[in-house]
Design a protein around this motif. Structure first.
Motif, PDB file in Angstrom:
ATOM      1  N   LYS A 151     -11.121  -4.071   1.845  1.00  0.00           N
ATOM      2  CA  LYS A 151     -10.832  -2.894   1.004  1.00  0.00           C
ATOM      3  C   LYS A 151      -9.401  -2.927   0.488  1.00  0.00           C
ATOM      4  CE  LYS A 151     -14.223   0.168   3.099  1.00  0.00           C
ATOM      5  NZ  LYS A 151     -14.423   1.351   3.951  1.00  0.00           N
ATOM      6  N   TYR A 152      -8.451  -3.306   1.357  1.00  0.00           N
ATOM      7  CA  TYR A 152      -7.065  -3.410   0.906  1.00  0.00           C
ATOM      8  C   TYR A 152      -6.933  -4.476  -0.171  1.00  0.00           C
ATOM      9  CZ  TYR A 152      -4.837  -0.193   4.167  1.00  0.00           C
ATOM     10  OH  TYR A 152      -4.431   0.929   4.837  1.00  0.00           O
ATOM     11  N   LEU A 153      -7.561  -5.619   0.014  1.00  0.00           N
ATOM     12  CA  LEU A 153      -7.452  -6.679  -0.985  1.00  0.00           C
ATOM     13  C   LEU A 153      -8.026  -6.232  -2.327  1.00  0.00           C
ATOM     14  CD1 LEU A 153      -8.226  -9.872   1.107  1.00  0.00           C
ATOM     15  CD2 LEU A 153      -6.035  -9.207   0.093  1.00  0.00           C
ATOM     16  N   SER A 154      -9.140  -5.521  -2.307  1.00  0.00           N
ATOM     17  CA  SER A 154      -9.713  -5.076  -3.573  1.00  0.00           C
ATOM     18  C   SER A 154      -8.862  -4.002  -4.237  1.00  0.00           C
ATOM     19  CB  SER A 154     -11.148  -4.591  -3.372  1.00  0.00           C
ATOM     20  OG  SER A 154     -11.166  -3.412  -2.609  1.00  0.00           O
ATOM     21  N   THR A 155      -8.003  -3.343  -3.463  1.00  0.00           N
ATOM     22  CA  THR A 155      -7.147  -2.275  -3.988  1.00  0.00           C
ATOM     23  C   THR A 155      -5.768  -2.771  -4.401  1.00  0.00           C
ATOM     24  OG1 THR A 155      -8.267  -0.692  -2.527  1.00  0.00           O
ATOM     25  CG2 THR A 155      -6.136  -0.023  -3.404  1.00  0.00           C
TER      26      THR A 155
ATOM     27  N   ARG B 163      -3.695 -17.590   3.609  1.00  0.00           N
ATOM     28  CA  ARG B 163      -2.327 -17.204   3.242  1.00  0.00           C
ATOM     29  C   ARG B 163      -2.293 -15.819   2.592  1.00  0.00           C
ATOM     30  NH1 ARG B 163       0.052 -20.934  -0.476  1.00  0.00           N
ATOM     31  NH2 ARG B 163       2.064 -20.187   0.205  1.00  0.00           N
ATOM     32  N   VAL B 164      -3.275 -15.502   1.768  1.00  0.00           N
ATOM     33  CA  VAL B 164      -3.334 -14.184   1.123  1.00  0.00           C
ATOM     34  C   VAL B 164      -3.559 -13.101   2.178  1.00  0.00           C
ATOM     35  CG1 VAL B 164      -4.705 -12.726  -0.435  1.00  0.00           C
ATOM     36  CG2 VAL B 164      -4.018 -15.033  -1.150  1.00  0.00           C
ATOM     37  N   LYS B 165      -4.476 -13.357   3.103  1.00  0.00           N
ATOM     38  CA  LYS B 165      -4.733 -12.366   4.152  1.00  0.00           C
ATOM     39  C   LYS B 165      -3.495 -12.159   5.018  1.00  0.00           C
ATOM     40  CE  LYS B 165      -7.285 -12.957   7.942  1.00  0.00           C
ATOM     41  NZ  LYS B 165      -8.432 -13.101   8.836  1.00  0.00           N
ATOM     42  N   GLU B 166      -2.810 -13.219   5.379  1.00  0.00           N
ATOM     43  CA  GLU B 166      -1.606 -13.094   6.195  1.00  0.00           C
ATOM     44  C   GLU B 166      -0.503 -12.341   5.442  1.00  0.00           C
ATOM     45  OE1 GLU B 166      -1.329 -13.751   9.460  1.00  0.00           O
ATOM     46  OE2 GLU B 166      -3.447 -14.259   9.340  1.00  0.00           O
ATOM     47  N   ALA B 167      -0.411 -12.561   4.140  1.00  0.00           N
ATOM     48  CA  ALA B 167       0.577 -11.828   3.338  1.00  0.00           C
ATOM     49  C   ALA B 167       0.254 -10.335   3.335  1.00  0.00           C
ATOM     50  CB  ALA B 167       0.611 -12.375   1.911  1.00  0.00           C
ATOM     51  N   LEU B 168      -1.006  -9.999   3.187  1.00  0.00           N
ATOM     52  CA  LEU B 168      -1.411  -8.596   3.246  1.00  0.00           C
ATOM     53  C   LEU B 168      -1.032  -7.982   4.594  1.00  0.00           C
ATOM     54  CD1 LEU B 168      -3.040  -6.080   2.251  1.00  0.00           C
ATOM     55  CD2 LEU B 168      -4.973  -7.111   3.439  1.00  0.00           C
ATOM     56  N   LEU B 169      -1.357  -8.662   5.668  1.00  0.00           N
ATOM     57  CA  LEU B 169      -1.060  -8.142   7.000  1.00  0.00           C
ATOM     58  C   LEU B 169       0.441  -8.030   7.240  1.00  0.00           C
ATOM     59  CD1 LEU B 169      -3.806  -9.938   9.111  1.00  0.00           C
ATOM     60  CD2 LEU B 169      -3.816  -7.590   8.221  1.00  0.00           C
ATOM     61  N   SER B 170       1.238  -8.859   6.558  1.00  0.00           N
ATOM     62  CA  SER B 170       2.690  -8.797   6.741  1.00  0.00           C
ATOM     63  C   SER B 170       3.268  -7.473   6.244  1.00  0.00           C
ATOM     64  CB  SER B 170       3.379  -9.981   6.059  1.00  0.00           C
ATOM     65  OG  SER B 170       3.427  -9.811   4.661  1.00  0.00           O
TER      66      SER B 170
ATOM     67  N   PRO C  13       0.826  -1.209   0.000  1.00  0.00           N
ATOM     68  CA  PRO C  13       0.000   0.000   0.000  1.00  0.00           C
ATOM     69  C   PRO C  13       0.861   1.260   0.000  1.00  0.00           C
ATOM     70  CG  PRO C  13      -0.464  -1.376   1.930  1.00  0.00           C
ATOM     71  CD  PRO C  13       0.683  -1.984   1.216  1.00  0.00           C
ATOM     72  N   ARG C  14       0.323   2.321  -0.535  1.00  0.00           N
ATOM     73  CA  ARG C  14       0.957   3.638  -0.509  1.00  0.00           C
ATOM     74  C   ARG C  14       0.275   4.507   0.541  1.00  0.00           C
ATOM     75  NH1 ARG C  14       5.889   3.764  -2.793  1.00  0.00           N
ATOM     76  NH2 ARG C  14       5.866   3.133  -4.955  1.00  0.00           N
ATOM     77  N   MET C  15       0.890   5.619   0.866  1.00  0.00           N
ATOM     78  CA  MET C  15       0.387   6.497   1.925  1.00  0.00           C
ATOM     79  C   MET C  15      -1.058   6.922   1.694  1.00  0.00           C
ATOM     80  SD  MET C  15       0.838   8.005   4.732  1.00  0.00           S
ATOM     81  CE  MET C  15      -0.158   9.193   5.594  1.00  0.00           C
ATOM     82  N   HIS C  16      -1.413   7.304   0.461  1.00  0.00           N
ATOM     83  CA  HIS C  16      -2.789   7.759   0.220  1.00  0.00           C
ATOM     84  C   HIS C  16      -3.806   6.648   0.485  1.00  0.00           C
ATOM     85  CE1 HIS C  16      -1.945   6.006  -3.756  1.00  0.00           C
ATOM     86  NE2 HIS C  16      -3.253   5.916  -3.900  1.00  0.00           N
ATOM     87  N   GLU C  17      -3.431   5.408   0.222  1.00  0.00           N
ATOM     88  CA  GLU C  17      -4.338   4.284   0.495  1.00  0.00           C
ATOM     89  C   GLU C  17      -4.422   4.027   1.999  1.00  0.00           C
ATOM     90  OE1 GLU C  17      -3.378   2.036  -3.692  1.00  0.00           O
ATOM     91  OE2 GLU C  17      -1.986   1.844  -2.013  1.00  0.00           O
ATOM     92  N   TYR C  18      -3.278   4.077   2.652  1.00  0.00           N
ATOM     93  CA  TYR C  18      -3.240   3.874   4.104  1.00  0.00           C
ATOM     94  C   TYR C  18      -4.055   4.949   4.818  1.00  0.00           C
ATOM     95  CZ  TYR C  18      -1.183   3.437   8.794  1.00  0.00           C
ATOM     96  OH  TYR C  18      -0.987   3.294  10.143  1.00  0.00           O
ATOM     97  N   ALA C  19      -3.919   6.210   4.378  1.00  0.00           N
ATOM     98  CA  ALA C  19      -4.664   7.305   4.994  1.00  0.00           C
ATOM     99  C   ALA C  19      -6.168   7.164   4.745  1.00  0.00           C
ATOM    100  CB  ALA C  19      -4.165   8.643   4.460  1.00  0.00           C
ATOM    101  N   ARG C  20      -6.545   6.680   3.567  1.00  0.00           N
ATOM    102  CA  ARG C  20      -7.963   6.554   3.210  1.00  0.00           C
ATOM    103  C   ARG C  20      -8.614   5.314   3.833  1.00  0.00           C
ATOM    104  NH1 ARG C  20      -9.829   3.745  -1.090  1.00  0.00           N
ATOM    105  NH2 ARG C  20      -7.805   3.821  -2.107  1.00  0.00           N
ATOM    106  N   ILE C  21      -7.895   4.189   3.830  1.00  0.00           N
ATOM    107  CA  ILE C  21      -8.499   2.914   4.255  1.00  0.00           C
ATOM    108  C   ILE C  21      -8.291   2.658   5.741  1.00  0.00           C
ATOM    109  CG2 ILE C  21      -8.515   0.425   3.876  1.00  0.00           C
ATOM    110  CD1 ILE C  21      -7.651   0.998   0.959  1.00  0.00           C
ATOM    111  N   GLY C  22      -7.107   2.957   6.259  1.00  0.00           N
ATOM    112  CA  GLY C  22      -6.862   2.807   7.688  1.00  0.00           C
ATOM    113  C   GLY C  22      -6.102   1.555   8.074  1.00  0.00           C
ATOM    114  N   GLU C  23      -6.145   1.286   9.363  1.00  0.00           N
ATOM    115  CA  GLU C  23      -5.420   0.151   9.951  1.00  0.00           C
ATOM    116  C   GLU C  23      -6.207  -1.147   9.761  1.00  0.00           C
ATOM    117  OE1 GLU C  23      -2.526  -0.375  11.431  1.00  0.00           O
ATOM    118  OE2 GLU C  23      -1.849   1.701  11.413  1.00  0.00           O
TER     119      GLU C  23
END
Length: 128
Positions: free
Chosen positions: A65-69, A90-97, A32-42
């Motif tokens: 939302k992160y997965l769809s982005t 596994r996909v969710k854990e990779a995202l959280l990593s 993720p980039r900053m604009h996505e992090y600021a818009r979507i959140g933790e």
């Protein structure tokens, strides 16, 4: 600007998407980039339990939302709904990593104030 980092998750059970849609053997996520992090959140928040210890709470809507982005492959993120459970986890854990790894890296590099802060403003305490 450099391209964001990616994580490739090989699927343990390839998924057929149906006639004309092909077969998926891996999922690729980009950082993720900053604009996505600021818009979507933790994607994970921490709440104290009755003993005062912080317990992680996964925010399912934020993760979705992160997965769809952030999905690079397959080229239709909605197709992730057809993944087998083991691969979905596994996909969710990779995202959280992405968040865990970046947070650990960020904690190793403290934020510091510049010496030009003598303009009458309050001194920085090293946090954001």
């Amino acid at each position: 600007m450099s391209d964001p980092a990616t994580i490739v998750i090989p699927l343990s059970r390839p998924c057929d998407f149906g006639p004309g849609l092909g077969r998926c053997t891996r999922v690729v996520l980009r950082e993720p980039r900053m604009h996505e992090y600021a818009r979507i959140g933790e994607p994970v928040i921490f709440m104290p339990n009755i003993h005062g210890f912080d317990v992680p709470i996964e925010m399912d809507e934020v993760i979705e939302k992160y997965l769809s982005t952030l999905v690079v492959e397959p080229d239709m993120p909605a197709l992730l709904g057809r993944l087998h459970l083991v691969d979905a986890i596994r996909v969710k854990e990779a995202l959280l990593s992405f968040f865990l790894d970046c947070r650990e890296e960020g904690l190793r590099k403290p934020v510091t104030s510049s010496s030009s802060a003598s303009d009458g403003s309050a001194p920085s305490n090293g946090t954001i």
